[in-house]
Design a protein around this motif. Structure first.
Motif, short mmCIF file in Angstrom:
data_model
loop_
_atom_site.label_atom_id
_atom_site.label_comp_id
_atom_site.label_asym_id
_atom_site.label_seq_id
_atom_site.Cartn_x
_atom_site.Cartn_y
_atom_site.Cartn_z
N LEU A 93 28.61 -5.74 -25.46
CA LEU A 93 29.13 -4.43 -25.17
C LEU A 93 29.09 -3.96 -26.51
O LEU A 93 29.55 -2.91 -26.11
CB LEU A 93 29.18 -5.16 -23.83
CG LEU A 93 29.85 -3.61 -23.21
CD1 LEU A 93 28.68 -2.67 -22.86
CD2 LEU A 93 30.51 -3.90 -21.70
N ALA A 94 30.58 -4.96 -26.82
CA ALA A 94 31.17 -3.83 -27.32
C ALA A 94 30.43 -3.93 -28.90
O ALA A 94 31.11 -2.94 -29.22
CB ALA A 94 32.85 -5.38 -27.53
N GLU A 95 29.82 -4.69 -29.14
CA GLU A 95 29.08 -4.13 -30.15
C GLU A 95 28.37 -2.44 -30.47
O GLU A 95 27.78 -1.65 -30.80
CB GLU A 95 28.23 -5.23 -30.89
CG GLU A 95 27.61 -4.54 -31.94
CD GLU A 95 28.21 -4.57 -33.58
OE1 GLU A 95 27.72 -3.44 -34.66
OE2 GLU A 95 29.72 -4.67 -33.18
N VAL A 96 27.39 -2.82 -28.93
CA VAL A 96 27.00 -1.77 -28.78
C VAL A 96 27.55 -0.40 -28.71
O VAL A 96 26.68 0.81 -29.06
CB VAL A 96 25.89 -2.17 -27.09
CG1 VAL A 96 25.38 -0.67 -26.57
CG2 VAL A 96 24.72 -3.03 -27.53
N ARG A 97 28.99 -0.28 -28.01
CA ARG A 97 29.26 0.21 -27.70
C ARG A 97 29.89 1.33 -28.88
O ARG A 97 29.99 1.99 -29.38
CB ARG A 97 30.66 0.44 -26.88
CG ARG A 97 30.31 0.22 -25.68
CD ARG A 97 31.74 0.13 -24.42
NE ARG A 97 31.43 0.27 -23.11
CZ ARG A 97 31.93 -0.73 -22.27
NH1 ARG A 97 32.67 -1.20 -22.30
NH2 ARG A 97 31.69 -0.60 -20.87
#
Length: 168
Positions: A93-97
């Motif tokens: 999720l952090a990478e997608v964001r």
């Protein structure tokens, strides 16, 4: 709707197959598209992990959907195209964001954890079964099925009853 994990050979393809099954069962396949990808690119073009495929086959999911999976890498443009991007764990999720922010496509409400709607452990990670045994894939399938049922049940309200041109 896009589901994202690390390599797109275990968790996100399982979620993709289950979600497509549930979406079709709810009569929403004409307005909801489900895709999957991985934040890493090292499996691009490869098949689903054999243990993931065997778990889905044993549970009776569409064999063509399982066999037809080819790993893809998540692209930041997906955040602009999909109404919902569901990451399998907090790291993804952090990478997608991060990618969505860099591309100017970040909409925080559309970038979420897959298990946000899980009634057993909301907001928890879907654990990566890659380095474990078959039981890890069965555990992931159970989490995914439970959460997918809740997610798909919420779709008609999210689509506002518009089955003519909405996307998810």
């Amino acid at each position: 709707m896009a589901v994202v994990c690390l390599g797109n050979i275990c968790r996100s393809p399982i979620a993709g197959v289950v979600l497509r099954d549930r979406v079709a069962g709810a009569g929403l396949a004409d307005v909801v598209t489900v895709t999957s990808g991985g934040t890493g690119g090292w499996h691009v073009g490869g098949e689903m992990d054999a243990r993931a495929a065997a778990t889905l086959d044993a549970a009776g999911y569409d064999a063509d959907d399982v066999a037809g999976h080819r790993a893809r890498q998540y692209d930041a443009g997906w955040a602009a195209e999909a109404d919902l991007v569901l990451a399998m764990d907090a790291g993804n999720l952090a990478e997608v964001r991060r990618r969505a922010e860099a591309a100017g496509t970040a909409e925080p409400g559309r970038l979420r954890l897959f298990r946000d709607l899980d009634d057993v452990d909301p907001g928890a990670d879907v654990p990566d079964p890659y380095y474990g045994g078959d039981d890890g894939f069965e555990e992931v399938l159970g989490m995914v099925e439970r959460t997918a049922d809740r997610l798909v049940a919420a779709l008609p309200d999210a689509l506002d009853g518009d089955r003519s041109g909405g996307r998810a």
